[in-house]
Design an enzyme around this catalytic site. Structure first.
Site, PDB file in Angstrom:
ATOM      1  N   TRP A 188       0.857  -1.183   0.000  1.00 38.57           N
ATOM      2  CA  TRP A 188       0.000   0.000   0.000  1.00 38.57           C
ATOM      3  C   TRP A 188       0.895   1.236   0.000  1.00 38.57           C
ATOM      4  O   TRP A 188       1.856   1.307   0.761  1.00 38.57           O
ATOM      5  CB  TRP A 188      -0.927   0.062   1.222  1.00 38.57           C
ATOM      6  N   GLU A 229      -3.080  -2.822  -2.597  1.00 40.24           N
ATOM      7  CA  GLU A 229      -4.216  -2.244  -1.863  1.00 40.24           C
ATOM      8  C   GLU A 229      -4.625  -0.872  -2.387  1.00 40.24           C
ATOM      9  O   GLU A 229      -3.915   0.114  -2.216  1.00 40.24           O
ATOM     10  CB  GLU A 229      -3.844  -2.127  -0.374  1.00 40.24           C
ATOM     11  N   LYS A 231      -7.113   2.622  -2.716  1.00 48.30           N
ATOM     12  CA  LYS A 231      -7.698   3.536  -1.749  1.00 48.30           C
ATOM     13  C   LYS A 231      -8.357   4.692  -2.484  1.00 48.30           C
ATOM     14  O   LYS A 231      -7.915   5.087  -3.551  1.00 48.30           O
ATOM     15  CB  LYS A 231      -6.592   4.046  -0.817  1.00 48.30           C
ATOM     16  N   ASP A 262      -9.820  -2.931   1.482  1.00 47.73           N
ATOM     17  CA  ASP A 262      -9.876  -2.367   2.834  1.00 47.73           C
ATOM     18  C   ASP A 262     -11.251  -1.731   3.008  1.00 47.73           C
ATOM     19  O   ASP A 262     -11.671  -0.898   2.197  1.00 47.73           O
ATOM     20  CB  ASP A 262      -8.742  -1.341   2.999  1.00 47.73           C
ATOM     21  N   HIS A 265     -11.708   2.043   2.514  1.00 47.11           N
ATOM     22  CA  HIS A 265     -11.100   2.704   1.360  1.00 47.11           C
ATOM     23  C   HIS A 265     -12.047   3.027   0.220  1.00 47.11           C
ATOM     24  O   HIS A 265     -11.611   3.215  -0.913  1.00 47.11           O
ATOM     25  CB  HIS A 265      -9.934   1.858   0.838  1.00 47.11           C
ATOM     26  N   HIS A 289      -8.689  -6.098   4.325  1.00 49.01           N
ATOM     27  CA  HIS A 289      -8.339  -5.325   5.515  1.00 49.01           C
ATOM     28  C   HIS A 289      -9.657  -4.953   6.165  1.00 49.01           C
ATOM     29  O   HIS A 289     -10.333  -4.029   5.723  1.00 49.01           O
ATOM     30  CB  HIS A 289      -7.543  -4.065   5.153  1.00 49.01           C
ATOM     31  N   ASP A 297     -12.131   7.218   6.243  1.00 49.31           N
ATOM     32  CA  ASP A 297     -11.271   6.058   6.522  1.00 49.31           C
ATOM     33  C   ASP A 297     -10.567   6.255   7.856  1.00 49.31           C
ATOM     34  O   ASP A 297      -9.358   6.426   7.935  1.00 49.31           O
ATOM     35  CB  ASP A 297     -10.251   5.912   5.383  1.00 49.31           C
ATOM     36  N   ASP A 299     -10.304   4.264  10.439  1.00 48.41           N
ATOM     37  CA  ASP A 299      -9.673   3.088  11.052  1.00 48.41           C
ATOM     38  C   ASP A 299     -10.093   2.857  12.498  1.00 48.41           C
ATOM     39  O   ASP A 299      -9.251   2.665  13.379  1.00 48.41           O
ATOM     40  CB  ASP A 299      -8.143   3.177  10.916  1.00 48.41           C
ATOM     41  N   ASP A 329      -7.248  -4.078  10.035  1.00 45.97           N
ATOM     42  CA  ASP A 329      -6.488  -2.839   9.837  1.00 45.97           C
ATOM     43  C   ASP A 329      -7.214  -1.677  10.500  1.00 45.97           C
ATOM     44  O   ASP A 329      -8.114  -1.083   9.901  1.00 45.97           O
ATOM     45  CB  ASP A 329      -6.277  -2.578   8.335  1.00 45.97           C
TER      46      ASP A 329
END
Ligand code: RNT
Ligand code: ZN
Length: 421
Positions: A188, A229, A231, A262, A265, A289, A297, A299, A329
């Site tokens: 990533w 990955e 995004k 993810d 993302h 993820h 995003d 997380d 993640d």
């Protein structure tokens, strides 16, 4: 915390209920035990790592909070992971970033890393029966300070990151070879534009060419699997991300790489659950993820949301869950970091269990064209006693049942984490 006997008797009732609906509970539990989740090391120290390069977190990702007790050394991080793993049922994996090598006080730049820096991690993983996954760290570094790495307009910067990623794959392969289970090495990069670029094409061409260099050397799939990955945007890269979803979907399909989806993302109302069955038509395996975006995003720790249940359901519905490599993640420094791992991982496993217990009548109704019954059964199944099955699973795997794990985390916080001031 329910006593052993209580968990046992409610399990017996729950199993009967599921059996009446045509669900084989024992088979579901066996299947669950075979699904590894890759715990992300970076929850334990706020995406810090152990380099001696004086770098602070960059790349358009951010950790907020100042809960005491973050891991400051590889030994502390391993100790914390052992605690977390002791509270999670099943056998799992650990996902490392390149910046978590053991540099022994030396300055080792990203284009100089090698497998020997991960010797202790590999030995520890072996001791604990864990597989390892890996990631090049293309952020938190002066050569990533202007927000570009593999797609940088400056060739020497591109070369630096290509070398870093190449070496990361070799490290991944060394891990896979040593542990007898392939390491998923996921690339990533943060590359993107804060404001409207004049040229979106050239950076993407540079990225594709750089990736081709990174992946030039074939590595045995039994040791290393490459993932990429995409995004949508990052902080400071709101207008255009070079490695977008379309970019990497095309790249992964044409180069036969794993695509990493993810959950944070994509656009806020877009779910990765719906993407799994599509991308698996064109790729043998994918990586997830699992994360939780709140408005962006962000997380956040994975909670038991509809979204999480939908993701788990789609993994199981493919009929071959081993084609979906599951990683976590997220990074939250505002709560106990071990609790963050435990909450997210247990939720993911619970969601997988719920999916494995799905009554077959739902699919049958759809096949029969009876959408009324499908909806009715989907809704009825939401209140089936799956928590009794989950408690039983935890009990048989020797980990605390229900919320009892929190007592252990609190004790560890008092005994260990608070002494780290
Ligand atoms: C960033 C990506 C990436 C990182 C980790 C630390 O948006 O999700 O996977 O979170 O590599
Ligand atoms: Zn991610």
């Amino acid at each position: 915390m329910p006593s052993k006997r209580l968990a046992g008797s409610s399990f017996t009732l729950a199993r009967k209920r599921y059996t009446d609906l045509g669900v084989d509970v024992d088979r579901a539990l066996k299947a669950l035990a075979k699904i590894p989740v890759s715990l992300h090391c970076w929850q334990g120290d706020d995406v810090g790592g152990f380099e001696n390069l004086g770098n602070t977190l960059s790349g358009g990702i951010a950790v907020t909070g100042n809960h005491p007790g973050k891991a400051r050394t590889p030994d502390e991080l391993r100790m914390d992971l052992e605690k977390a793993l002791s509270l999670i049922p099943g056998t799992h994996r650990l996902n490392l970033h390149a910046m978590y090598g053991e540099f022994g006080g030396k300055k080792v730049d990203r284009d100089e890393i090698e497998p020997s820096l991960f010797r202790n991690w590999i030995a520890w993983a072996k001791e604990n029966g864990l597989g390892l996954d890996f990631n090049p760290t293309c952020f938190s570094h002066p050569k990533a300070a202007d927000g570009f790495t593999l797609s940088h307009r400056d060739k020497s910067i591109r070369r630096f990151w290509i070398e870093h990623c190449r070496r990361s794959r070799e490290i991944g392969a060394a891990m896979g070879r040593a542990l007898g289970t392939p390491c998923v090495t996921n690339v990533w990069i943060p590359d993107g534009f804060k404001d409207t670029p004049a040229d979106r094409q050239a950076p993407r061409e540079r990225l594709a060419a750089a990736l081709d260099e990174v992946f030039k050397k074939p590595l045995p799939a039994k040791h290393n699997l490459d993932a990429v990955e995409p995004k949508l945007f990052g902080i400071g890269a709101e207008s255009c991300t070079v490695g977008s979803h379309e970019f990497y979907l095309g790249y992964a399909i044409t180069r036969c790489k794993l695509l990493c989806l993810d959950a944070g993302h994509f656009h806020p109302t877009e779910s990765i659950a719906d993407k799994i069955s599509s991308v698996l038509l064109y790729l043998p395996e994918i990586l997830l993820h699992v994360s939780r975006g709140v408005r962006w995003d962000s997380d956040h720790v994975v909670t038991f949301t509809d979204e999480l249940q939908a993701i788990a359901r789609e993994i199981i519905a493919t009929g071959r869950p081993e084609r979906v490599r599951i990683g976590l993640d997220y990074f939250d420094a505002s709560i106990n970091r071990i609790a963050a791992w435990v909450i997210g991982t247990r939720n993911l496993l619970r969601a997988l269990l719920l999916a494995l217990l799905e009554p077959p009548a739902i699919r049958a109704a759809e096949l029969a064209g009876d959408n009324t019954a499908r909806l009715a059964l989907q809704e009825e199944s939401k209140s089936l006693p799956f928590d009794a099955v989950w408690d039983y699973y935890c009990e048989t795997k020797g980990v605390p049942v229900s919320g009892a794990w929190l007592t252990e985390v609190r004790k560890y916080e008092a005994d260990v984490l608070l002494n780290r001031r």
